[in-house]
Design a protein around this motif. Structure first.
Motif, PDB file in Angstrom:
ATOM      1  N   GLY A 113       0.767  -1.249   0.000  1.00 30.53           N
ATOM      2  CA  GLY A 113       0.000   0.000   0.000  1.00 30.53           C
ATOM      3  C   GLY A 113       0.797   1.297   0.000  1.00 30.53           C
ATOM      4  O   GLY A 113       0.216   2.372  -0.145  1.00 30.53           O
ATOM      5  N   ASP A 149      -3.825  -7.294   2.820  1.00 28.07           N
ATOM      6  CA  ASP A 149      -4.322  -7.169   4.205  1.00 28.07           C
ATOM      7  C   ASP A 149      -3.522  -6.108   4.947  1.00 28.07           C
ATOM      8  O   ASP A 149      -4.074  -5.283   5.672  1.00 28.07           O
ATOM      9  N   LYS A 152      -4.574  -2.626   3.735  1.00 32.18           N
ATOM     10  CA  LYS A 152      -5.855  -2.148   4.267  1.00 32.18           C
ATOM     11  C   LYS A 152      -5.706  -1.700   5.715  1.00 32.18           C
ATOM     12  O   LYS A 152      -6.347  -0.760   6.156  1.00 32.18           O
ATOM     13  N   GLU A 153      -4.840  -2.370   6.453  1.00 34.02           N
ATOM     14  CA  GLU A 153      -4.610  -2.004   7.846  1.00 34.02           C
ATOM     15  C   GLU A 153      -3.940  -0.617   7.908  1.00 34.02           C
ATOM     16  O   GLU A 153      -4.263   0.213   8.758  1.00 34.02           O
ATOM     17  N   LYS A 188      -7.096   6.843   3.720  1.00 37.11           N
ATOM     18  CA  LYS A 188      -7.556   5.446   3.493  1.00 37.11           C
ATOM     19  C   LYS A 188      -8.809   5.427   2.623  1.00 37.11           C
ATOM     20  O   LYS A 188      -8.957   4.583   1.743  1.00 37.11           O
ATOM     21  N   PHE A 193      -8.807  -1.166  -2.471  1.00 31.52           N
ATOM     22  CA  PHE A 193      -7.846  -2.272  -2.614  1.00 31.52           C
ATOM     23  C   PHE A 193      -8.572  -3.513  -3.130  1.00 31.52           C
ATOM     24  O   PHE A 193      -9.652  -3.848  -2.637  1.00 31.52           O
TER      25      PHE A 193
END
Ligand code: SAM
Length: 268
Positions: A113, A149, A152-153, A188, A193
């Motif tokens: 990311g 994952d 996204k965190e 965010k 994603f």
């Protein structure tokens, strides 16, 4: 440690290349090193036994294999010339000419990311309050579920953010109790994603103003790379750009993009 035989090695190379485009033909040690413990922990006696379980199309097994065999190294503001070009050339041009006030950006092979979040920060910083009157969409895709994952965190180490401009750190990151940095909700919210294998057809309805596919095609062989670049071309808006990694090139005549400067290509 379980050893990889010549035949097993060829099977892995073929499987990864035909399904994901990744060329591991010179990466025998990497395959053995990254997979051998896992194969042993599964109670299997050989890589052939493991390959047979992969070929049964068990989604979780395949996902684990991809997580192990992809190289996901990345950091914020990597190869900053691209971001400079975006700010100084592409965005002023879009501001003047884009009547629909819609900008679609795709970070293809986004890893954990850092690249799409850098892009979202630049968009927020560039447009400031004017952003409300624009529709800005950033799509970020990868084949590895592990990295998605993590993306996204949105929590990163100090080392990973060290190239970010200080004002971005203050505005868009929040320090966590264990000395890490979390991406603000505003940033965010700008990114979608998704899991996507770049070997699959690109079916998006909207074309992209900018595609970032950096440090991904270095793992592909030449034919796979040309194929993908041609798919990107079809998915790019006229006047839009493709950014590739600084160590990568598209040979003259292999695509319809015009090379603007190293690692920056334009659809005219
Ligand atoms: C080294 S990272 C690049 C991250 C970022 N673009 C950068 O330049 O820092 C390469 C990423 O490409 C992804 N990748 C490799 N093959 C892929 C494929 N066939 N489809 C989608 N993503 C792929 C890997 O999972 C990995 O996360």
């Amino acid at each position: 440690m379980i050893k990889l035989t010549d035949i097993e090695f060829q099977q892995f190379v073929k499987y990864m290349h035909s399904n994901y485009g990744i060329d591991l033909s010179k990466k025998r040690q990497l395959i053995e090193g990254r997979l051998s413990n896992m194969v042993e922990r599964k109670g299997m006696k050989s890589f052939s036994e493991y390959m047979n379980s992969i070929k049964k199309n068990n989604k979780d097994e395949i996902s684990l294999l991809i997580n192990k065999l992809t190289t996901n190294y990345t950091y914020f503001y990597r190869e900053e010339n691209h971001f400079k070009y975006l700010r100084e050339v592409i965005l002023p041009y879009e501001e003047k000419t884009n009547k629909l006030k819609t900008i679609n950006i795709w970070s293809a092979g986004c890893s954990s990311g850092e690249e799409p979040y850098t892009l979202a920060m630049i968009m927020s910083d560039y447009f400031q309050l004017k952003k409300m009157s624009w529709k800005i969409q950033i799509l970020a895709t990868d084949i590895s579920q592990n990295v998605l994952d993590k993306a996204k965190e949105g929590i990163y180490s100090e080392d990973s953010i060290k190239n970010l401009p200080p004002s971005y750190k203050t505005r868009f990151l929040k320090k966590t109790s264990d000395n890490k940095y979390e991406i603000s909700q505003e940033i965010k919210n700008q990114i979608m994603f998704k899991t996507f294998n770049l070997m699959d057809p690109i079916t998006a309805r909207n074309k992209y103003n900018v595609i970032f596919c950096r440090n991904v095609m270095i793992y592909f062989n030449s034919a796979t790379k040309i194929n993908l670049v041609n798919k990107f071309y079809e998915a790019t808006q006229p006047g839009g750009h493709l950014m590739i990694g600084h160590a990568e090139t598209i040979q003259r005549g292999q695509s319809k993009y015009k090379c603007i400067c190293p690692a920056v290509y334009k659809k005219e």
